[in-house]
Scaffold this motif. Structure first.
Motif, short mmCIF file in Angstrom:
data_model
loop_
_atom_site.label_atom_id
_atom_site.label_comp_id
_atom_site.label_asym_id
_atom_site.label_seq_id
_atom_site.Cartn_x
_atom_site.Cartn_y
_atom_site.Cartn_z
N ARG A 72 -11.30 12.74 -0.31
CA ARG A 72 -12.25 12.03 -1.18
C ARG A 72 -11.90 12.19 -2.61
O ARG A 72 -11.39 13.04 -3.13
CB ARG A 72 -13.67 12.53 -0.95
CG ARG A 72 -14.22 12.02 0.32
CD ARG A 72 -15.62 12.51 0.49
NE ARG A 72 -16.23 11.66 1.49
CZ ARG A 72 -17.48 11.37 1.53
NH1 ARG A 72 -18.29 11.84 0.63
NH2 ARG A 72 -17.97 10.61 2.45
N ARG A 75 -11.33 14.21 6.21
CA ARG A 75 -11.99 13.14 5.48
C ARG A 75 -12.54 13.64 4.16
O ARG A 75 -12.48 12.96 3.14
CB ARG A 75 -13.10 12.51 6.32
CG ARG A 75 -12.61 11.44 7.28
CD ARG A 75 -13.73 10.79 7.97
NE ARG A 75 -14.20 11.75 9.01
CZ ARG A 75 -15.38 11.81 9.51
NH1 ARG A 75 -16.30 10.97 9.13
NH2 ARG A 75 -15.70 12.68 10.44
N GLU A 109 -10.94 16.36 11.85
CA GLU A 109 -10.96 15.04 11.24
C GLU A 109 -12.04 14.97 10.16
O GLU A 109 -11.83 14.40 9.09
CB GLU A 109 -11.20 13.97 12.30
CG GLU A 109 -11.22 12.57 11.76
CD GLU A 109 -9.93 12.15 11.09
OE1 GLU A 109 -9.99 11.40 10.10
OE2 GLU A 109 -8.85 12.59 11.55
N GLU A 110 -13.18 15.57 10.43
CA GLU A 110 -14.27 15.57 9.45
C GLU A 110 -13.86 16.31 8.18
O GLU A 110 -14.13 15.86 7.07
CB GLU A 110 -15.50 16.23 10.09
CG GLU A 110 -16.77 16.06 9.33
CD GLU A 110 -17.97 16.59 10.09
OE1 GLU A 110 -19.08 16.41 9.56
OE2 GLU A 110 -17.82 17.16 11.19
#
Length: 53
Positions: free
Chosen positions: A53, A49, A45-46
């Motif tokens: 961006r 993310r 998930e990190e």
């Protein structure tokens, strides 16, 4: 192949692994080694993310 969904997503949005490593504050080689085995959902998930961006 481990973490294929991450590798595919990075290619689609044209984000390099070195950029993800920089965001995670780790070395490129560390990320490369991490990607060899399936990552924990939290770490995935990190990375997702960062790639959006």
């Amino acid at each position: 192949m481990a973490n294929i969904e991450i590798k595919t997503a990075l290619k689609e949005v044209r984000v390099y692994q070195w950029e993800v490593a920089k965001f995670l504050n780790i070395g490129e080689s560390v990320l490369s080694r991490m990607m060899r085995q399936e990552l924990q959902p939290e770490k995935k998930e990190e990375i997702f993310r960062q790639s959006t961006r």
